[in-house]
Design a protein around this motif. Structure first.
Motif, PDB file in Angstrom:
ATOM      1  N   UNK A  48     -71.015  65.974  39.509  1.00 30.01           N
ATOM      2  CA  UNK A  48     -70.161  66.821  39.951  1.00 30.01           C
ATOM      3  C   UNK A  48     -69.818  66.651  41.675  1.00 30.01           C
ATOM      4  N   UNK A  49     -70.897  66.335  42.176  1.00 28.06           N
ATOM      5  CA  UNK A  49     -70.570  66.256  43.727  1.00 28.06           C
ATOM      6  C   UNK A  49     -69.895  64.877  43.805  1.00 28.06           C
ATOM      7  N   UNK A  50     -70.139  63.837  43.228  1.00 27.81           N
ATOM      8  CA  UNK A  50     -69.667  62.543  43.334  1.00 27.81           C
ATOM      9  C   UNK A  50     -68.148  62.598  42.760  1.00 27.81           C
ATOM     10  N   UNK A  51     -67.936  63.584  41.885  1.00 21.47           N
ATOM     11  CA  UNK A  51     -66.539  63.554  41.452  1.00 21.47           C
ATOM     12  C   UNK A  51     -65.646  64.429  42.557  1.00 21.47           C
ATOM     13  N   UNK A  52     -66.414  65.327  43.217  1.00 24.04           N
ATOM     14  CA  UNK A  52     -65.788  65.966  44.316  1.00 24.04           C
ATOM     15  C   UNK A  52     -65.405  65.101  45.331  1.00 24.04           C
TER      16      UNK A  52
ATOM     17  N   UNK B 236     -65.021  61.995  45.218  1.00 23.89           N
ATOM     18  CA  UNK B 236     -64.047  60.868  44.584  1.00 23.89           C
ATOM     19  C   UNK B 236     -62.399  61.636  44.702  1.00 23.89           C
ATOM     20  N   UNK B 237     -62.528  62.822  44.034  1.00 23.65           N
ATOM     21  CA  UNK B 237     -61.068  63.403  44.337  1.00 23.65           C
ATOM     22  C   UNK B 237     -60.737  63.630  45.725  1.00 23.65           C
ATOM     23  N   UNK B 238     -61.791  63.959  46.744  1.00 21.53           N
ATOM     24  CA  UNK B 238     -61.272  64.203  48.016  1.00 21.53           C
ATOM     25  C   UNK B 238     -60.923  62.888  48.672  1.00 21.53           C
ATOM     26  N   UNK B 239     -61.614  61.780  48.420  1.00 19.85           N
ATOM     27  CA  UNK B 239     -61.154  60.512  48.760  1.00 19.85           C
ATOM     28  C   UNK B 239     -59.743  59.999  48.444  1.00 19.85           C
ATOM     29  N   UNK B 240     -59.498  60.157  47.300  1.00 18.91           N
ATOM     30  CA  UNK B 240     -58.116  59.606  46.835  1.00 18.91           C
ATOM     31  C   UNK B 240     -57.146  60.284  47.455  1.00 18.91           C
ATOM     32  N   UNK B 241     -57.180  61.701  47.308  1.00 14.10           N
ATOM     33  CA  UNK B 241     -56.205  62.690  47.897  1.00 14.10           C
ATOM     34  C   UNK B 241     -55.979  62.765  49.541  1.00 14.10           C
ATOM     35  N   UNK B 242     -56.995  62.300  50.003  1.00 20.39           N
ATOM     36  CA  UNK B 242     -56.815  61.924  51.530  1.00 20.39           C
ATOM     37  C   UNK B 242     -55.867  60.788  51.866  1.00 20.39           C
ATOM     38  N   UNK B 243     -56.201  59.794  50.823  1.00 23.59           N
ATOM     39  CA  UNK B 243     -55.630  58.468  51.166  1.00 23.59           C
ATOM     40  C   UNK B 243     -56.262  57.350  51.514  1.00 23.59           C
ATOM     41  N   UNK B 244     -57.919  57.646  51.554  1.00 19.83           N
ATOM     42  CA  UNK B 244     -58.746  56.718  51.918  1.00 19.83           C
ATOM     43  C   UNK B 244     -59.066  55.644  50.919  1.00 19.83           C
ATOM     44  N   UNK B 245     -58.330  55.079  50.322  1.00 19.73           N
ATOM     45  CA  UNK B 245     -58.451  54.027  49.193  1.00 19.73           C
ATOM     46  C   UNK B 245     -59.664  53.001  49.428  1.00 19.73           C
TER      47      UNK B 245
ATOM     48  N   UNK C 204     -55.286  70.450  40.642  1.00 21.00           N
ATOM     49  CA  UNK C 204     -56.049  71.426  40.327  1.00 21.00           C
ATOM     50  C   UNK C 204     -57.179  70.997  39.550  1.00 21.00           C
ATOM     51  N   UNK C 205     -58.207  70.618  39.832  1.00 18.68           N
ATOM     52  CA  UNK C 205     -59.197  70.208  39.101  1.00 18.68           C
ATOM     53  C   UNK C 205     -60.113  71.377  38.199  1.00 18.68           C
ATOM     54  N   UNK C 206     -60.625  71.185  37.288  1.00 16.44           N
ATOM     55  CA  UNK C 206     -61.340  72.244  36.561  1.00 16.44           C
ATOM     56  C   UNK C 206     -62.804  71.988  36.603  1.00 16.44           C
ATOM     57  N   UNK C 207     -63.416  72.629  35.654  1.00 16.13           N
ATOM     58  CA  UNK C 207     -64.936  72.700  35.794  1.00 16.13           C
ATOM     59  C   UNK C 207     -65.572  71.260  35.102  1.00 16.13           C
ATOM     60  N   UNK C 208     -66.270  70.651  35.681  1.00 17.37           N
ATOM     61  CA  UNK C 208     -66.797  69.364  35.249  1.00 17.37           C
ATOM     62  C   UNK C 208     -68.077  69.584  34.247  1.00 17.37           C
ATOM     63  N   UNK C 209     -67.874  68.979  33.110  1.00 17.89           N
ATOM     64  CA  UNK C 209     -69.094  68.803  32.308  1.00 17.89           C
ATOM     65  C   UNK C 209     -69.849  67.434  32.415  1.00 17.89           C
ATOM     66  N   UNK C 210     -71.168  67.357  32.263  1.00 18.27           N
ATOM     67  CA  UNK C 210     -71.795  66.175  32.417  1.00 18.27           C
ATOM     68  C   UNK C 210     -72.960  66.019  31.212  1.00 18.27           C
TER      69      UNK C 210
END
Length: 123
Positions: A6-10, A12-21, A66-72
């Motif tokens: 869950x932390x890694x997905x968070x 990942x989402x922050x990284x691509x949204x901020x343009x730090x490809x 808008x990300x939802x709840x992650x299941x793993x």
């Protein structure tokens, strides 16, 4: 483990949204496979995947994500995660309001989890 994913997905989402490809490489295995929505084609390899993210963030204007709840789920040393999402964006002059799920398969690489397979399932 679930909290790590869950932390890694968070991140990942922050990284691509901020343009730090360039920083996206840390999330993906070198031989990652991405199956495109509706299984229309495949992208193989980390560099090709990072290039596709680069193209998207360079040309898209994201209005909302808008990300939802992650299941793993962990089984046999592999983790499969699912994250529902909704995104409104403009790309090449067209407006989109899409929702679906990111399905990610993770494997351990030393002390971290990396994505080895990904697909997007659209609603």
């Amino acid at each position: 483990m679930s909290d790590e994913i869950k932390a890694a997905i968070g991140r990942l989402n922050e990284t691509w949204q901020s343009g730090r490809v360039d920083d996206l490489r840390e999330f993906f295995h070198p031989d990652v496979v991405v199956v495109h929505p509706r299984f229309t084609k495949r992208t193989t390899g980390r560099e090709a995947l990072v290039a596709s993210y680069t193209d998207f963030v360079t040309h898209a204007k994201i209005e909302s994500f808008e990300p939802g709840e992650v299941t793993a789920d962990l089984a046999g040393g592999v983790t499969v995660s699912v994250m529902p999402w909704r995104m409104k964006y403009e790309f090449e002059g067209n407006k989109y309001d899409e929702s679906g799920w990111d399905l990610l398969v993770w494997n351990r690489d030393g002390d971290r989890w990396v994505i080895v397979w990904r697909t997007v399932v659209l609603k």
